[in-house]
Design a protein around this motif. Structure first.
Motif, PDB file in Angstrom:
ATOM      1  N   VAL A  54       0.839  -1.204   0.000  1.00  0.00           N
ATOM      2  CA  VAL A  54       0.000   0.000   0.000  1.00  0.00           C
ATOM      3  C   VAL A  54       0.871   1.249   0.000  1.00  0.00           C
ATOM      4  CG1 VAL A  54      -1.684   1.311   1.352  1.00  0.00           C
ATOM      5  CG2 VAL A  54      -1.932  -1.167   1.126  1.00  0.00           C
ATOM      6  N   GLY A  55       1.957   1.207   0.779  1.00  0.00           N
ATOM      7  CA  GLY A  55       2.813   2.376   0.932  1.00  0.00           C
ATOM      8  C   GLY A  55       3.543   2.795  -0.331  1.00  0.00           C
ATOM      9  N   THR A  56       3.641   1.896  -1.308  1.00  0.00           N
ATOM     10  CA  THR A  56       4.306   2.279  -2.560  1.00  0.00           C
ATOM     11  C   THR A  56       3.597   3.437  -3.256  1.00  0.00           C
ATOM     12  OG1 THR A  56       3.041   0.614  -3.794  1.00  0.00           O
ATOM     13  CG2 THR A  56       5.200  -0.053  -2.978  1.00  0.00           C
ATOM     14  N   GLN A  57       2.326   3.664  -2.899  1.00  0.00           N
ATOM     15  CA  GLN A  57       1.553   4.731  -3.541  1.00  0.00           C
ATOM     16  C   GLN A  57       1.529   6.031  -2.733  1.00  0.00           C
ATOM     17  OE1 GLN A  57       0.464   4.481  -6.556  1.00  0.00           O
ATOM     18  NE2 GLN A  57       0.828   2.279  -6.825  1.00  0.00           N
ATOM     19  N   TYR A  58       2.254   6.094  -1.617  1.00  0.00           N
ATOM     20  CA  TYR A  58       2.227   7.300  -0.796  1.00  0.00           C
ATOM     21  C   TYR A  58       2.931   8.473  -1.480  1.00  0.00           C
ATOM     22  CZ  TYR A  58       0.628   4.621   3.312  1.00  0.00           C
ATOM     23  OH  TYR A  58      -0.084   3.852   4.194  1.00  0.00           O
ATOM     24  N   TYR A  59       4.017   8.184  -2.179  1.00  0.00           N
ATOM     25  CA  TYR A  59       4.753   9.242  -2.873  1.00  0.00           C
ATOM     26  C   TYR A  59       4.374   9.211  -4.351  1.00  0.00           C
ATOM     27  CZ  TYR A  59       7.797   9.881   1.226  1.00  0.00           C
ATOM     28  OH  TYR A  59       8.299  10.147   2.480  1.00  0.00           O
ATOM     29  N   ARG A  60       3.637  10.210  -4.774  1.00  0.00           N
ATOM     30  CA  ARG A  60       3.104  10.255  -6.129  1.00  0.00           C
ATOM     31  C   ARG A  60       3.893  11.237  -6.998  1.00  0.00           C
ATOM     32  NH1 ARG A  60      -0.079   6.285  -7.300  1.00  0.00           N
ATOM     33  NH2 ARG A  60      -1.127   7.600  -8.821  1.00  0.00           N
ATOM     34  N   GLY A  61       3.803  11.033  -8.305  1.00  0.00           N
ATOM     35  CA  GLY A  61       4.534  11.873  -9.241  1.00  0.00           C
ATOM     36  C   GLY A  61       4.129  13.333  -9.175  1.00  0.00           C
ATOM     37  N   ASP A  62       2.854  13.608  -8.844  1.00  0.00           N
ATOM     38  CA  ASP A  62       2.395  15.000  -8.774  1.00  0.00           C
ATOM     39  C   ASP A  62       2.720  15.662  -7.439  1.00  0.00           C
ATOM     40  OD1 ASP A  62       0.655  13.638  -7.163  1.00  0.00           O
ATOM     41  OD2 ASP A  62      -1.172  14.165  -8.254  1.00  0.00           O
ATOM     42  N   ASP A  63       3.443  14.942  -6.567  1.00  0.00           N
ATOM     43  CA  ASP A  63       3.798  15.470  -5.246  1.00  0.00           C
ATOM     44  C   ASP A  63       5.311  15.669  -5.120  1.00  0.00           C
ATOM     45  OD1 ASP A  63       3.162  16.337  -2.661  1.00  0.00           O
ATOM     46  OD2 ASP A  63       3.336  14.325  -1.789  1.00  0.00           O
ATOM     47  N   THR A  64       6.021  15.528  -6.251  1.00  0.00           N
ATOM     48  CA  THR A  64       7.473  15.667  -6.230  1.00  0.00           C
ATOM     49  C   THR A  64       7.848  17.136  -6.075  1.00  0.00           C
ATOM     50  OG1 THR A  64       7.449  15.790  -8.636  1.00  0.00           O
ATOM     51  CG2 THR A  64       7.871  13.625  -7.662  1.00  0.00           C
ATOM     52  N   PRO A  65       9.079  17.444  -5.631  1.00  0.00           N
ATOM     53  CA  PRO A  65      10.128  16.478  -5.309  1.00  0.00           C
ATOM     54  C   PRO A  65      10.192  16.091  -3.831  1.00  0.00           C
ATOM     55  CG  PRO A  65      11.075  18.671  -5.401  1.00  0.00           C
ATOM     56  CD  PRO A  65       9.612  18.828  -5.704  1.00  0.00           C
ATOM     57  N   PHE A  66       9.385  16.777  -2.963  1.00  0.00           N
ATOM     58  CA  PHE A  66       9.596  16.590  -1.525  1.00  0.00           C
ATOM     59  C   PHE A  66       8.392  15.969  -0.810  1.00  0.00           C
ATOM     60  CE2 PHE A  66      12.339  20.359  -2.583  1.00  0.00           C
ATOM     61  CZ  PHE A  66      13.495  19.607  -2.696  1.00  0.00           C
ATOM     62  N   TYR A  67       7.338  15.641  -1.544  1.00  0.00           N
ATOM     63  CA  TYR A  67       6.257  14.772  -1.071  1.00  0.00           C
ATOM     64  C   TYR A  67       5.616  15.242   0.229  1.00  0.00           C
ATOM     65  CZ  TYR A  67       8.507  11.810  -4.548  1.00  0.00           C
ATOM     66  OH  TYR A  67       9.059  11.323  -5.718  1.00  0.00           O
ATOM     67  N   SER A  68       5.114  16.463   0.233  1.00  0.00           N
ATOM     68  CA  SER A  68       4.438  16.992   1.417  1.00  0.00           C
ATOM     69  C   SER A  68       3.186  16.174   1.746  1.00  0.00           C
ATOM     70  CB  SER A  68       4.068  18.462   1.194  1.00  0.00           C
ATOM     71  OG  SER A  68       3.348  18.976   2.287  1.00  0.00           O
ATOM     72  N   ASN A  69       2.395  15.848   0.717  1.00  0.00           N
ATOM     73  CA  ASN A  69       1.186  15.038   0.938  1.00  0.00           C
ATOM     74  C   ASN A  69       1.553  13.637   1.415  1.00  0.00           C
ATOM     75  OD1 ASN A  69      -0.507  17.138   0.131  1.00  0.00           O
ATOM     76  ND2 ASN A  69      -0.437  16.511  -2.021  1.00  0.00           N
ATOM     77  N   GLY A  70       2.647  13.101   0.882  1.00  0.00           N
ATOM     78  CA  GLY A  70       3.089  11.777   1.300  1.00  0.00           C
ATOM     79  C   GLY A  70       3.497  11.751   2.761  1.00  0.00           C
ATOM     80  N   LEU A  71       4.187  12.802   3.207  1.00  0.00           N
ATOM     81  CA  LEU A  71       4.583  12.888   4.614  1.00  0.00           C
ATOM     82  C   LEU A  71       3.361  12.967   5.523  1.00  0.00           C
ATOM     83  CD1 LEU A  71       7.636  15.306   4.409  1.00  0.00           C
ATOM     84  CD2 LEU A  71       7.684  12.960   5.241  1.00  0.00           C
ATOM     85  N   ARG A  72       2.332  13.679   5.068  1.00  0.00           N
ATOM     86  CA  ARG A  72       1.099  13.750   5.860  1.00  0.00           C
ATOM     87  C   ARG A  72       0.454  12.373   5.982  1.00  0.00           C
ATOM     88  NH1 ARG A  72      -2.984  17.693   3.345  1.00  0.00           N
ATOM     89  NH2 ARG A  72      -3.026  16.030   1.789  1.00  0.00           N
ATOM     90  N   THR A  73       0.406  11.632   4.876  1.00  0.00           N
ATOM     91  CA  THR A  73      -0.158  10.287   4.899  1.00  0.00           C
ATOM     92  C   THR A  73       0.634   9.380   5.832  1.00  0.00           C
ATOM     93  OG1 THR A  73      -0.899  10.548   2.600  1.00  0.00           O
ATOM     94  CG2 THR A  73      -0.817   8.311   3.472  1.00  0.00           C
ATOM     95  N   GLN A  74       1.958   9.493   5.780  1.00  0.00           N
ATOM     96  CA  GLN A  74       2.798   8.690   6.667  1.00  0.00           C
ATOM     97  C   GLN A  74       2.530   9.018   8.138  1.00  0.00           C
ATOM     98  OE1 GLN A  74       6.419   9.880   4.403  1.00  0.00           O
ATOM     99  NE2 GLN A  74       7.050   7.738   4.658  1.00  0.00           N
ATOM    100  N   THR A  75       2.350  10.288   8.444  1.00  0.00           N
ATOM    101  CA  THR A  75       2.067  10.709   9.820  1.00  0.00           C
ATOM    102  C   THR A  75       0.767  10.082  10.320  1.00  0.00           C
ATOM    103  OG1 THR A  75       3.210  12.808   9.434  1.00  0.00           O
ATOM    104  CG2 THR A  75       1.726  12.703  11.329  1.00  0.00           C
ATOM    105  N   ILE A  76      -0.252  10.105   9.487  1.00  0.00           N
ATOM    106  CA  ILE A  76      -1.543   9.512   9.866  1.00  0.00           C
ATOM    107  C   ILE A  76      -1.392   8.009  10.087  1.00  0.00           C
ATOM    108  CG2 ILE A  76      -3.883   9.011   9.040  1.00  0.00           C
ATOM    109  CD1 ILE A  76      -3.715  11.722   7.514  1.00  0.00           C
ATOM    110  N   ALA A  77      -0.664   7.349   9.188  1.00  0.00           N
ATOM    111  CA  ALA A  77      -0.486   5.898   9.291  1.00  0.00           C
ATOM    112  C   ALA A  77       0.227   5.507  10.581  1.00  0.00           C
ATOM    113  CB  ALA A  77       0.282   5.378   8.077  1.00  0.00           C
ATOM    114  N   VAL A  78       1.272   6.247  10.943  1.00  0.00           N
ATOM    115  CA  VAL A  78       2.000   5.945  12.178  1.00  0.00           C
ATOM    116  C   VAL A  78       1.112   6.183  13.393  1.00  0.00           C
ATOM    117  CG1 VAL A  78       3.978   6.578  13.619  1.00  0.00           C
ATOM    118  CG2 VAL A  78       4.248   6.398  11.140  1.00  0.00           C
ATOM    119  N   GLY A  79       0.306   7.222  13.356  1.00  0.00           N
ATOM    120  CA  GLY A  79      -0.621   7.477  14.451  1.00  0.00           C
ATOM    121  C   GLY A  79      -1.607   6.332  14.639  1.00  0.00           C
TER     122      GLY A  79
END
Length: 431
Positions: free
Chosen positions: A368-393
């Motif tokens: 599932v996590g392979t889709q957290y960092y998307r091409g339209d969120d490059t280069p620093f993946y702000s949306n991906g970091l938010r998703t990761q934060t929610i997942a860890v919580g």
């Protein structure tokens, strides 16, 4: 990890694929692992680790070498799937084998050392890649092809070492193909078995020639008190997949060249080994398994929040420091969480399947996590970091729930409120 380095060497451009295809390929690899995870552990018990693990590693290395011949999207996706099928069962098999050699108070540190292979590999791989990619063009072979070729051949060499040197179990300690480096006399073997029996009164011989019926598989699967382990691991480990794939590329986007980016990517992965061992040591020292996992989750969660908040406001070296910190704390809980599952299993057959289920949950999370960092969120993946934060919580909440379930169950047993079948002792969990 070598795929991450290959991407910095023009791999995606050469085979004409985009980031979505790379993510899909990783998903297929993880799917292959999940599909064969439980069957592989059943075979491990039947055949024994010496034959099964060494064979798995050889096949994996062979498929890794064959990646040299990838030319297009279809070849890439097929190679990823076959790599996953070859890898299935290795991690639970290796962890189960360790659990047959060590006492409960020794296990977390040993599992952590085993995972140095995974996390240390993430540190070493970019450093190797920074040198191997310099072979680009030698003998008409591209840099990423050299990467797959040399690391695949090395893996095959390791499989031969495993065949010759890996001990079977305390009951059958001699390696399959040689006398081995470490040899046990009959009296030493008896002492080894006795200390394990004293540590676990219900211990049975395992890891060698044991049939696992489907009834045991089903009984283990429906053991509902253990399911928060799996949900927690699924959520938190899902965040590691994009880090392993894209950290070198992210560091390149900060303004570093390819070789420097791969070298800098190794720093966070190297520190992760230290973090992993510290939490494992704390777990064995205190015997507070749940607290150790929750503490590791909390450190990771705080790091993600700080990284996402500060990233837009600092320079490139500070940004690199933030990504390094994220990578350092990303897996601190992992070996402790796995040993926690093992310590709460009675039967070696149950333990084997429970470990497989835990790894399946972790690998499904990676898929599932392979889709957290998307091409339209490059280069620093702000949306991906938010998703990761929610997942860890979410994962942290389920780890707290798991600890609570174990504590409440143990209290009920102590108060005589928990009934069991005649002739059986009530189960006591390690919270």
């Amino acid at each position: 990890m070598n795929l991450a380095s290959a991407l910095t060497g023009g791999f995606a451009t050469d085979i004409r694929v985009n980031q979505d295809t790379i993510n899909l390929g990783n998903q297929l690899m993880f799917l292959g692992i999940v599909v064969l995870e439980i069957p592989s552990n059943m075979l491990l018990q039947k055949i024994g680790p010496r034959k099964w693990i060494s064979a798995q590693v050889f096949v994996f290395g062979l498929i890794a070498v064959m990646q040299v011949f990838i030319k297009d999207r279809k070849g890439f996706l097929a190679s990823r799937m076959f790599l996953g099928l070859a890898e299935a069962g290795y991690i639970p098999g290796a962890n189960y084998t360790l659990s047959t050699w060590y006492t409960k108070r020794e296990l977390s540190k040993r599992v952590a050392i085993l995972f140095f292979g995974m996390f240390g590999g993430n540190a070493l791989s970019p450093l190797l890649a920074s040198g191997i990619l310099k072979l680009d063009g030698k003998q008409g072979i591209k840099g990423w092809q050299w990467l797959f070729l040399l690391e695949g051949l090395f893996t095959m060499v390791v499989s031969i070492m495993l065949f010759l040197l890996l001990p079977g179990s305390p009951d059958v300690p001699k390696p399959l193909g040689s006398k081995g480096f470490i040899r046990f006399s009959e009296s030493e073997q008896e002492v080894l078995q006795k200390r394990l029996e004293l540590d676990d009164k219900e211990r049975r011989p395992g890891a060698q020639g044991m049939h696992i019926p489907l009834s045991v598989v089903w009984k283990t699967v429906r053991h509902y008190r253990r399911w928060p382990h799996y949900v927690s691991t699924f959520a938190v480990f899902s965040t590691w997949s994009p880090l392993t794939t894209y950290t070198p590329s992210i560091i390149m986007a900060l303004g570093f060249d390819r070789i420097t980016a791969n070298a800098l990517a190794a720093v966070g992965a190297s520190l992760a080994c230290v973090v992993v061992f510290l939490f494992a040591y704390f777990s064995d020292w205190t015997n507070k398994r749940g607290l150790s996992v929750i503490s590791a989750h909390a450190c990771y969660l705080i790091t993600l929040i700080v990284a996402r908040s500060l990233h837009p406001h600092v320079g490139k070296w500070s940004r690199w420091g933030l990504w390094t910190a994220v990578n350092s704390f990303a897996v601190g809980y992992h070996p402790v969480a796995l040993s926690w599952v093992q310590l709460n299993c009675r039967d070696p057959r149950e333990k084997s399947i429970a470990i497989a289920m835990w790894v399946m949950s972790a690998i499904t999370g990676l898929m599932v996590g392979t889709q957290y960092y998307r091409g339209d969120d490059t280069p620093f993946y702000s949306n991906g970091l938010r998703t990761q934060t929610i997942a860890v919580g979410i994962g942290m909440v389920f780890a707290i729930l798991q600890t609570t379930i174990y504590i409440i169950h143990n209290k009920r047993v102590a108060q005589g409120k928990h009934t069991v079948a005649e002739g059986k002792r009530p189960r006591i969990y390690v919270p």
